[in-house]
Each structure stands twice: as C-alpha cells, then as structure tokens.
Design an enzyme around this catalytic site. Structure first.
Site, PDB file in Angstrom:
ATOM      1  N   GLY A  42      -5.272   8.717   5.404  1.00 32.51           N
ATOM      2  CA  GLY A  42      -4.646   9.421   6.343  1.00 32.51           C
ATOM      3  C   GLY A  42      -3.222   9.868   5.121  1.00 32.51           C
ATOM      4  O   GLY A  42      -3.007  10.600   5.364  1.00 32.51           O
ATOM      5  N   ASP A  71       1.485  -0.764  12.191  1.00 30.18           N
ATOM      6  CA  ASP A  71       0.906  -1.219  11.696  1.00 30.18           C
ATOM      7  C   ASP A  71       0.655  -2.544  12.237  1.00 30.18           C
ATOM      8  O   ASP A  71      -0.662  -3.313  12.258  1.00 30.18           O
ATOM      9  CB  ASP A  71       0.729  -0.597  10.356  1.00 30.18           C
ATOM     10  N   LYS A  78       0.542  -1.789  -0.044  1.00 32.78           N
ATOM     11  CA  LYS A  78      -0.321  -0.052   0.110  1.00 32.78           C
ATOM     12  C   LYS A  78       0.667   1.338  -0.015  1.00 32.78           C
ATOM     13  O   LYS A  78       0.907   2.549  -1.272  1.00 32.78           O
ATOM     14  CB  LYS A  78      -0.825   0.212   1.260  1.00 32.78           C
TER      15      LYS A  78
END
Length: 416
Positions: free
Chosen positions: A81, A301, A13
């Site tokens: 974000g 994460d 990502k």
C-alpha cells in the site's frame, strides 16, 4: 529456554520506500546504505526502474541515478500500500500515463484518502481502488488538513507538491510518521514546519530535488517482535541494535514500558535526520493498559502484536480508535481475533479495536492470512505454549523480515 542475544533486525521499510522514490526523481546520484529489500520495497524498486531510474545493487547499498522525466508505464505494486499511495502522489505531476496495479489484497484496499486531496490539486486520476490510472498534468498547491493521522496520505500530498505551481500546506492535528518531511531537506526539498495550538503545519514549496546519501536504520516495527518475545518468554534478554528511535515509530516500546517491561535504551546517536540506538528488553511481569487517541498512530502496525502481549498481562487491556486496522493487508482486527482465539486468547472485537483478557495459550492450527505482521506475531505466540502450533503461510513474513525464522533460531528457539 529463553530468547537471548544481540541482533540487528532488517532495515526500516518506511525509510527505504521514501529513499527509493526521492532518489528516482532527483538529479544526479543517490546512495542508499543498508536498504530493506523485502517484497514490499522490491515493488518500489522495480517500479522506479520501469519509470526510468537506473539502480545499481551493490553490497549493502543501492546507487540510484535519478530520471528528471519519467517513462509511462504500468507498475505492479504487489501487496504494498505504501508503494501505491506514494507513487500516486509522486506521478500525478509528471508528464506521462501510468497505471498502478496490485495483488488481490491490495486491490481491495481504499485509495480515496489519497486520490481525493490529489484531485483537489488538479490531478487526473481514475479509480479509488486499484488499478489506478494517472495522467500526469500540472498541479496546484493546496492547504489540506488531514482528517485522520496518515503518513501515507501526508506523503502522497507532499510528493505531489514537489511539482505544483505554488506551495502545498499539510496540517496535522495528530502527528503521524514524519520520515518524508525529515528526508526531503536532504534532497533539497524546500520545507518548513511549524506548530500552533496543537496543529502541526508542513509547508512545502515547489522543489527540484538533488541526489543525496541516506543511511537506513533498523526497523522498530520488526524489532518489536523481539521486544515482545523477550518480555514474555522466561529467562530472556534480547538487545536490538541500530534501531530507529523516531518518536513517531516507537509507540509500542513506550507501551511496553507503560505495562511494566524492563527496557534499557543505550548508544543513542544521530543517523542522518533520524535518531538510532540499541534497545534491550528482558523478561518482565506486565499489567494491562488502554490504548486510544494519539497513542494509536505511533504503533498502528504493532497492534496485532500488542493483542498477544496483552493476553499475557495480569489485567485486561483495550484498544480503541484503531479502525484503520480494518483496511490493512487484512482486516487486522478480525484476523487477529480469529487466530488468537484458536490459541486460547480471550479477545473481543469492537468496531475500532478490541478488548483482551489474561489468557493461557495452547496449541492449534492458525493462518497468517498472507499478512506479514500476523505471520511473525503467531511465531512469537508459539513460544508461549509447549503444545504444537501450526502456522499456514508463515512465509508471509518475507514481506518485511525475510530472515525472521533464521533469527528466531539464532536467538535460541525453533519453530516447527
């Protein structure tokens, strides 16, 4: 029945976001192979289209024709974000007026860490939470030391520095994800990196970007769920292929190794400016550890997943210096604690982390709170009990891993 098989998880990502943004403002064409097109990266993709970049979606690749001048627009960043923070830096130096909006969750997330250094560069920004209003103008380079490790803040400053009238310097006392500074030279970004007395210094000269080719490896933050599942579920052995092995991204894999997991890394090779390889994890007996300090940014994460893994270890574990978790898609300290407690995990919150004790999981009714990392973590938790687990909003996983449930079934287990 264990988890077994070979799998290539969705592409990274972080790298996809950056390739799209740099390609959008580069001269000529950029080809991005194997991009991730989950909801967050789709937000970035639609934003660059509204800004004037042309994007041709082909099988397993995107061809982007950049737009050296950008179109004024209102841009919906969804729940991403990364999209909002990096766009704020990128757009600050371009002529035009831009408004960045987001969903209810993103609109609560703090943006001052980005807006404060950008204002020091001369950026005309209104707002420290969404919606953000940007009037593009000439910028001046700054010499900025990051107060906390943050790849998004670092990247926003560097993207703004591309259009500044003098060099931009970012100093990192603690290394954060370095995909932006790895990728910029591919696009003709003029960058120099040095390290002295433990501080990493990135110097970027104003640059005119040229189109490039970017191949996106598999995302280690997505692979982490299969590493955890394979380590915890009896009779398991899972190989994740083509995974990005950038050391700023595989803190969780190193943590599993520290806990005693059986990990084998093979077929290591270069892919552009990144290193990739195949990672095999099999059923393991784990012991507890403490995570703090410089270990946190490289697995921020994955810390919700660590909470689950730690609950199955033979001794207690703790996490500190992770206050950043409270300003993610959810307050991940609070939501992880509340949902895992429903399933029987003995987890106790602190201001900047949590303590976890060996626990026996049972069934229950839990929620992802719309957070993709929690949605996947709770599905792994479901594998560890014979009792029924009901997960509300399990579809939140689509943000970064649209086929997670399908892959779970393919590896041998099925979530009800």
């Amino acid at each position: 029945m264990g988890l077994n098989g070979l799998i290539r998880v969705p592409s990274d990502k972080s790298i996809t976001h950056r390739a799209l943004l740099l390609g959008a403002v580069a001269h000529g064409q950029t080809t991005v192979y194997d991009p991730l097109l989950g909801e967050d990266c789709r937000s970035t993709l639609e934003a660059i289209r509204r800004l004037g970049a042309q994007v041709d979606e082909q099988a397993e690749r995107l061809v982007i024709t950049g737009s050296p001048s950008l179109t004024s627009a209102e841009l919906d960043c969804g729940n991403s974000g990364t999209t909002m923070r990096l766009l704020t830096g990128l757009l600050a130096g371009y002529d035009g007026t831009f408004t960045l909006t987001g969903d209810a969750s993103l609109s609560k997330r703090p943006m001052r860490r980005v807006t404060a250094p950008l204002r020091a560069m001369g950026a005309d920004l209104a707002g420290d939470v969404a919606p953000l209003h940007i009037r593009g103008r000439a910028l001046t380079g700054i010499d900025y030391t990051l107060p906390v490790a943050s790849a998004q803040v670092k990247s926003a400053i560097l993207l703004a520095g591309l259009r500044a009238d003098s060099p931009t310097i970012v100093r990192e006392p603690v290394l954060s994800r370095d995909h932006t500074e790895r990728m910029l030279p591919l696009f003709n970004g003029q960058i120099d990196i040095t390290s002295e007395e433990g501080v990493r210094t990135i110097r970027l000269s104003p640059s005119v970007l040229e189109g490039a080719t970017v191949a996106v490896p598999a995302d280690p933050s997505s692979a982490a769920f299969w590493w955890a599942g394979a380590a915890l579920v009896p009779d398991s052995r899972v190989t994740t292929t083509d995974v990005c092995l950038n050391e700023t991204r595989i803190g969780f894999l190193r943590t599993l190794e520290r806990m005693g997991a059986h990990v084998d890394v093979t077929n290591v090779r270069a892919l552009g400016e990144e290193s990739v390889g195949d990672v095999t994890v099999s059923t393991s007996t784990l012991h507890g550890i403490r995570l703090d300090g410089t270990a946190i940014p490289h697995q921020i994460d994955e810390l919700p997943l660590f909470a689950l893994v730690a609950s199955q270890a033979s001794s207690s574990s703790s996490v500190r210096d992770a206050g950043e978790l409270r300003v993610k898609e959810t307050d991940r300290i609070q939501t992880v604690a509340s949902e895992l407690k429903v399933l029987g995990v003995d987890l106790r919150e602190t201001d900047d982390g949590f303590d976890v004790y060996p626990s026996h999981l049972h069934g229950g009714h839990v929620s992802s709170h719309g957070d993709h990392r929690l949605a996947m973590m709770l599905q792994i938790a479901d594998l560890l009990t014979t009792e029924h687990v009901t997960i509300d909003d399990v579809e939140a996983a689509d943000v970064s891993y649209p086929r997670f449930r399908d892959d779970l079934q393919r590896l041998g287990r099925e979530i009800e």
